[in-house]
Motif scaffolding. Structure first.
Motif, mmCIF file in Angstrom:
data_model
loop_
_atom_site.group_PDB
_atom_site.id
_atom_site.type_symbol
_atom_site.label_atom_id
_atom_site.label_comp_id
_atom_site.label_asym_id
_atom_site.label_seq_id
_atom_site.Cartn_x
_atom_site.Cartn_y
_atom_site.Cartn_z
ATOM 1 N N GLY A 24 28.701 -43.227 -32.031
ATOM 2 C CA GLY A 24 28.480 -44.509 -31.140
ATOM 3 C C GLY A 24 28.758 -45.737 -31.963
ATOM 4 O O GLY A 24 28.687 -45.815 -33.019
ATOM 5 N N VAL A 25 29.027 -46.615 -30.964
ATOM 6 C CA VAL A 25 29.497 -47.912 -31.688
ATOM 7 C C VAL A 25 28.688 -49.128 -30.503
ATOM 8 O O VAL A 25 28.847 -48.902 -29.456
ATOM 9 N N LYS A 26 28.207 -50.075 -31.168
ATOM 10 C CA LYS A 26 27.400 -51.303 -30.443
ATOM 11 C C LYS A 26 28.103 -52.391 -30.883
ATOM 12 O O LYS A 26 28.130 -52.668 -32.299
ATOM 13 N N VAL A 27 28.352 -53.308 -29.930
ATOM 14 C CA VAL A 27 29.227 -54.557 -30.263
ATOM 15 C C VAL A 27 28.334 -55.441 -31.045
ATOM 16 O O VAL A 27 27.333 -55.541 -30.920
ATOM 17 N N ALA A 28 29.210 -56.192 -31.750
ATOM 18 C CA ALA A 28 28.356 -57.333 -32.531
ATOM 19 C C ALA A 28 27.675 -58.503 -31.729
ATOM 20 O O ALA A 28 28.051 -58.498 -30.389
ATOM 21 N N GLN A 29 27.004 -59.285 -32.215
ATOM 22 C CA GLN A 29 26.274 -60.209 -31.419
ATOM 23 C C GLN A 29 27.288 -61.237 -30.573
ATOM 24 O O GLN A 29 26.816 -61.777 -29.548
ATOM 25 N N ASP A 30 28.502 -61.492 -31.153
ATOM 26 C CA ASP A 30 29.417 -62.260 -30.534
ATOM 27 C C ASP A 30 30.320 -61.284 -29.404
ATOM 28 O O ASP A 30 31.536 -61.739 -29.057
ATOM 29 N N GLU A 31 29.897 -60.146 -29.164
ATOM 30 C CA GLU A 31 30.411 -59.242 -28.203
ATOM 31 C C GLU A 31 31.829 -58.819 -28.651
ATOM 32 O O GLU A 31 32.763 -58.422 -28.115
ATOM 33 N N GLN A 32 32.129 -58.811 -30.243
ATOM 34 C CA GLN A 32 33.377 -58.131 -30.811
ATOM 35 C C GLN A 32 33.136 -56.859 -31.208
ATOM 36 O O GLN A 32 31.978 -56.561 -31.810
ATOM 37 N N PHE A 33 34.112 -55.919 -31.394
ATOM 38 C CA PHE A 33 33.769 -54.889 -31.913
ATOM 39 C C PHE A 33 34.614 -55.001 -33.419
ATOM 40 O O PHE A 33 35.870 -55.213 -33.594
ATOM 41 N N ARG A 34 33.703 -55.231 -34.216
ATOM 42 C CA ARG A 34 33.989 -55.772 -35.696
ATOM 43 C C ARG A 34 33.157 -54.838 -36.529
ATOM 44 O O ARG A 34 31.988 -55.028 -36.569
ATOM 45 N N PHE A 35 33.832 -54.149 -37.416
ATOM 46 C CA PHE A 35 33.095 -53.399 -38.508
ATOM 47 C C PHE A 35 33.176 -53.962 -39.786
ATOM 48 O O PHE A 35 34.043 -54.620 -40.271
ATOM 49 N N PRO A 36 32.216 -53.699 -40.604
ATOM 50 C CA PRO A 36 32.241 -54.078 -42.010
ATOM 51 C C PRO A 36 33.384 -53.386 -42.646
ATOM 52 O O PRO A 36 33.749 -52.255 -42.398
ATOM 53 N N GLY A 37 33.996 -54.164 -43.765
ATOM 54 C CA GLY A 37 35.440 -53.890 -44.079
ATOM 55 C C GLY A 37 35.145 -52.402 -45.121
ATOM 56 O O GLY A 37 33.891 -52.348 -45.715
ATOM 57 N N THR A 38 36.302 -51.915 -45.175
ATOM 58 C CA THR A 38 36.075 -50.619 -46.135
ATOM 59 C C THR A 38 36.725 -50.964 -47.522
ATOM 60 O O THR A 38 37.322 -51.780 -47.698
ATOM 61 N N ASN A 39 36.226 -49.921 -48.486
ATOM 62 C CA ASN A 39 36.586 -50.410 -49.841
ATOM 63 C C ASN A 39 37.981 -49.584 -50.140
ATOM 64 O O ASN A 39 38.648 -49.909 -51.063
ATOM 65 N N VAL A 40 38.436 -48.771 -49.147
ATOM 66 C CA VAL A 40 39.693 -48.020 -49.387
ATOM 67 C C VAL A 40 40.765 -48.416 -47.975
ATOM 68 O O VAL A 40 40.386 -48.043 -47.005
ATOM 69 N N LEU A 41 41.929 -48.871 -48.396
ATOM 70 C CA LEU A 41 42.862 -49.141 -47.057
ATOM 71 C C LEU A 41 44.128 -47.872 -47.459
ATOM 72 O O LEU A 41 44.399 -47.940 -48.497
ATOM 73 N N PRO A 42 44.544 -47.358 -46.120
ATOM 74 C CA PRO A 42 45.608 -46.265 -46.272
ATOM 75 C C PRO A 42 46.730 -46.954 -46.643
ATOM 76 O O PRO A 42 47.099 -48.113 -46.345
ATOM 77 N N ASP A 43 47.604 -46.085 -47.522
ATOM 78 C CA ASP A 43 48.757 -46.734 -48.051
ATOM 79 C C ASP A 43 49.798 -47.060 -47.098
ATOM 80 O O ASP A 43 50.654 -47.854 -47.166
ATOM 81 N N LYS A 44 49.728 -46.096 -45.903
ATOM 82 C CA LYS A 44 50.782 -46.241 -44.872
ATOM 83 C C LYS A 44 50.534 -47.792 -44.087
ATOM 84 O O LYS A 44 51.482 -48.484 -44.153
ATOM 85 N N TYR A 45 49.232 -48.267 -43.829
ATOM 86 C CA TYR A 45 49.109 -49.520 -43.549
ATOM 87 C C TYR A 45 49.420 -50.414 -44.294
ATOM 88 O O TYR A 45 50.078 -51.565 -43.993
ATOM 89 N N LYS A 46 48.882 -50.543 -45.514
ATOM 90 C CA LYS A 46 49.444 -51.484 -46.582
ATOM 91 C C LYS A 46 50.892 -51.640 -46.637
ATOM 92 O O LYS A 46 51.363 -52.787 -46.796
ATOM 93 N N GLU A 47 51.772 -50.550 -46.773
ATOM 94 C CA GLU A 47 53.149 -50.756 -46.927
ATOM 95 C C GLU A 47 53.635 -51.418 -45.393
ATOM 96 O O GLU A 47 54.379 -52.167 -45.685
#
Length: 785
Positions: free
Chosen positions: A47-70
């Motif tokens: 489940g997900v609950k929107v932030a106070q400003d009504e945005q779907f925004r998650f805290p950052g992850t420490n690992v980004l996938p290589d495909k996205y970075k490239e």
């Protein structure tokens, strides 16, 4: 002198520059709210609950996938790893293109520059703003690593609609974690922040495919992967993940707002239990019962595996948004096992100790059994399995409700927030408040004590009744790999001994309820399930709690607004859900008797007390160590009989050498009156021989009204006063009894000693005399309204 002034001025300016340099960058860089994200034990989104400003925004992850970075480097910033935040060549080229075109056609911004722009909430694009952006970017590169800058960008880039950040975008567009993205999906998300408001799917696809072609040219994608990626369809709709634990998500949004909440919930079990609750809710709704809650926890680890805070709303909400699991409700009789275990632990009773079960009054408190019947006397374990009220009120009176109140808190019942005197003896019958969370902690804690006793060679631990946990925290090593370290304690500091818990669970495995279908008992036996139901006053709350070696299951059924309904009782409304949920759970462990803590005691077979010298039939039972200190049997006494043993006699009418002295199991007249209805083997005392003067102190006893009772006289629909029915128990069923009220004769009875009397309000004296001259006098008061 001038040189000194110059150095002073230079130093001041340099100091100001340093202060400005180190404070120019906002700290924290992004002051935004985040969505609350609920994950199950396998890190899948529940489940997900929107932030106070009504945005779907998650805290950052420490690992980004290589495909996205490239894909991101190829599209946004090819020299990301080489430059120091600003790609001066790209910036110069962009300025040249913009001047030549007479408008802004190229930005030349690096990923680092875009992070600064996002942090400053996208101010207007001007040359002055660009210079300030460059300065802050250079400052950014001094404080953050390249990897951290990438993570900041991925967490705060806009991805269209109200979707912010890579994690939210991967979920909303593709229903998956970023690490599971394909090359086509990674390319799509790499180009999307460049035009997040672009609604033309064709142009978006062209941008994606150009990026895929560039990745292929750079050798990042194999030819076959490239061709397959070009064929992948574009996302057509935004995905809205199913919220399978809405009340837990709401709880997380209060206590852990804006965090990624890693729970112990098993998604498969959560969905299955939700379906069971939904199905029963439809049936219960026919009786205007609209709400139910279920909590399932794994006892060895304390992990909550299913959390159904309430039923889903069907049409108009009927309090379905209320999370019942932590809510405080009337306990009904669900706390009786705690009293039973405490009295075993402290040596007040043995499992078969007879407890009076007759109409009773305790000051102004007059409880009754749920089924309005009485046993006369009943063994303690059977009183628990049948959930009889009057025996347990008597036990609480003996144990002291103040003491029980204090010890309940040590057993995990933290919801009692009023003084003990406010509850009084009603504490055992629902006068106290509790929650499903506390009850599962208590029942699960009992099993945990027993498990640890057997697994750790008799060791006790603190915190056994506060072990349930929802959220994954930092663990420490343990033998089983899934337990938190607990602090050992001595047995005298444990609220309950393993032996008392064993005896309590043994009684709860033998539940005997008239309303219960026989098949359920066999089913409970197969699951090794010890269970208890409860119903609050006014049919407002129905409870069912079940435990075995591995699981504790708590069920509540009722209405969130407290409305009572006929038929809303634990065994009918909550127990069916309990057993259906129990059928989903694997049974792997087994509870073993704590043999080292138990001692053999010789008991009277009929009374269940420790046997006296005159008890005729005896058994040997294993009980708590404290059970060796319990009372000797009070129900057996010597009776003087004549040679035929058909008459009671005494030395006034029979020579002493002819008197036969025999031990006899004797109940009081009222106890006997009820007991003989279900025990045909009970031997009543022989009557006194006609020529003998009887002992008149134990011949008859009032059933109603009891001594000092206030008798309420209702009125019928016509306003006429109803008559009062008096009832008496006499040892001699054929005796004739004469009734008098205030010295006024009102009638006589034989065999069944009941008489109906029309009597005015006020204080009265009841006098009954039998045909042998035995007299009983009792004062009572009649009240109207």
């Amino acid at each position: 002198m001038k040189l000194n002034r110059f150095y002073i001025l230079f130093s001041v300016l340099y100091l100001l520059y340093l202060i400005f340099w180190w404070n120019a960058l906002p700290n924290p860089l992004f002051e935004v709210s985040y969505s609350t994200l609920l994950l199950d034990r396998k890190e899948e989104i529940m489940g997900v609950k929107v932030a106070q400003d009504e945005q779907f925004r998650f805290p950052g992850t420490n690992v980004l996938p290589d495909k996205y970075k490239e894909a991101l480097f190829a599209f946004e910033d090819k020299r990301f790893w080489q430059h120091k935040g600003v790609d001066w060549f790209a910036l110069a080229r962009a300025m040249y293109r913009n001047i030549k075109a007479g408008r802004v056609v190229s930005g030349g911004s690096t990923i680092s520059m875009q992070v600064i722009r996002l942090a400053r909430k996208n101010p207007p694009r001007t040359y002055r703003e660009k210079f300030w952006e460059i300065f802050l970017t250079l400052r950014l590169e001094q404080s953050y690593s390249k990897e951290q800058i990438l993570q900041l960008y991925a967490a705060h880039a806009p991805f269209g609609k109200n979707i912010v950040g890579l994690q939210a975008a991967a979920l909303k567009y593709f229903d998956r974690d970023p690490g599971q993205l394909s090359w086509a999906e990674a390319a799509f998300l790499a180009v999307l922040p460049n035009a997040p408001a672009l609604n033309n799917v064709r142009l978006l696809k062209e941008k994606r495919n150009r990026l895929l072609k560039e990745l292929y040219r750079l050798g990042k994608i194999e030819e076959e992967d490239y061709r397959l990626a070009l064929e992948e369809p574009m996302p057509e709709n935004v995905y809205y993940p199913e919220n399978i634990a809405p009340h837990l998500l709401a709880r997380a949004d209060i206590t852990r707002k804006g965090e990624v909440c890693h729970s112990y919930i098993d998604s498969y079990l959560q969905k299955a239990v939700s379906e069971i609750v939904r199905r029963h809710n439809r049936m219960l709704g026919g009786n205007h019962i609209y709400n139910a809650a279920v909590l399932v926890a794994h006892i060895p680890s304390g992990e909550v595996r299913a959390y159904i805070g309430n039923t889903p709303a069907w049409g108009n909400s009927r309090g379905n948004e209320v999370d019942i699991i932590p809510a405080v409700r009337s306990s009904g009789s669900i706390l009786k096992p705690a009293l039973y275990a405490l009295m075993q632990h402290n040596g007040y009773i043995l499992p078969k100790t007879l407890i009076p079960d007759v109409p009773s009054r305790f000051g102004g408190y007059a409880p009754s059994n749920f089924n309005r019947t009485f046993q006369g006397v009943v063994p303690a374990d059977k009183a628990l399995s049948m959930s009889l009220n009057i025996p347990f009120v008597r036990l609480l009176k003996e144990y002291n409700y103040n003491r029980f109140y204090r010890e309940l808190k040590g057993l995990g019942i933290h919801s009692l927030n009023r003084p003990a005197d406010d509850y009084g003896l009603s504490l055992i019958l629902g006068g106290g408040e509790t929650s499903l969370w506390d009850l599962c902690n208590m029942y699960g804690g009992m099993v945990s004590v027993l498990r640890h006793y057997n697994e750790a060679d008799g060791q006790y631990y603190e915190g056994e009744y506060d072990r349930l946990k929802l959220w994954k925290e930092k663990k420490v090593s343990s033998q089983s790999g899934d337990l938190f370290v607990q602090t050992p304690c001595t047995p005298d500091r444990a609220p309950l001994s393993a032996a008392s818990i064993w005896l309590t669970l043994k009684a709860l495995r033998e539940v005997e309820r008239p309303e219960l279908e026989s098949g359920w008992k066999n089913f409970a036996s197969r699951l090794d399930l010890a269970w208890k139901t409860g119903t609050s006053f006014g049919y407002r709350d129905a409870w069912a709690i079940g435990v075995n070696a591995d699981w504790v299951i708590g069920v509540w059924v009722g209405n969130s607004d407290g409305e009572g309904r006929p038929g809303l009782v634990g065994v009918r409304a909550a127990a069916p859900i309990l057993f259906e949920v129990a059928g989903l759970l694997p049974v792997e462990g087994h509870l073993y008797k704590p043999a080292e803590e138990m001692q053999e005691v010789v008991v009277c077979r009929k009374s269940g007390y420790r046997a006296s010298m005159i008890c005729e039939e005896k058994d040997t039972l294993e009980v708590c160590g404290a059970g060796t200190r319990t009372t000797i049997c009070p129900y057996h006494r010597f009776v003087s009989l004549d040679a035929t043993e058909k008459w009671q006699v005494n030395s006034d009418c029979e020579p002493v050498y002819k008197i036969q002295v025999k031990p006899w199991f004797v109940l009081t007249p009222v106890q006997e009156w009820y007991y003989t209805r279900t025990h045909s083997d009970y031997r009543k005392l022989p009557p006194y021989r006609p020529d003998c003067e009887p002992d008149r102190g134990d011949v008859m006893e009032m059933i109603y009204p009891q001594k000092g009772m206030r008798v309420f006289v209702p009125r019928d629909f016509g306003g006429r006063r109803s008559a009062v029915v008096f009832e008496l128990a006499h040892r001699n069923s054929s005796a004739e009894v004469y009734w008098h009220i205030d010295d006024r004769y009102v009638g006589d009875t034989r065999y069944i000693h009941q008489i109906e009397v029309d009597i005015p309000e006020g204080k009265h004296v009841l006098t009954v005399v039998d045909d042998e001259g035995n007299t009983l006098r009792q004062v009572f008061q009649v009240v109207g309204e």
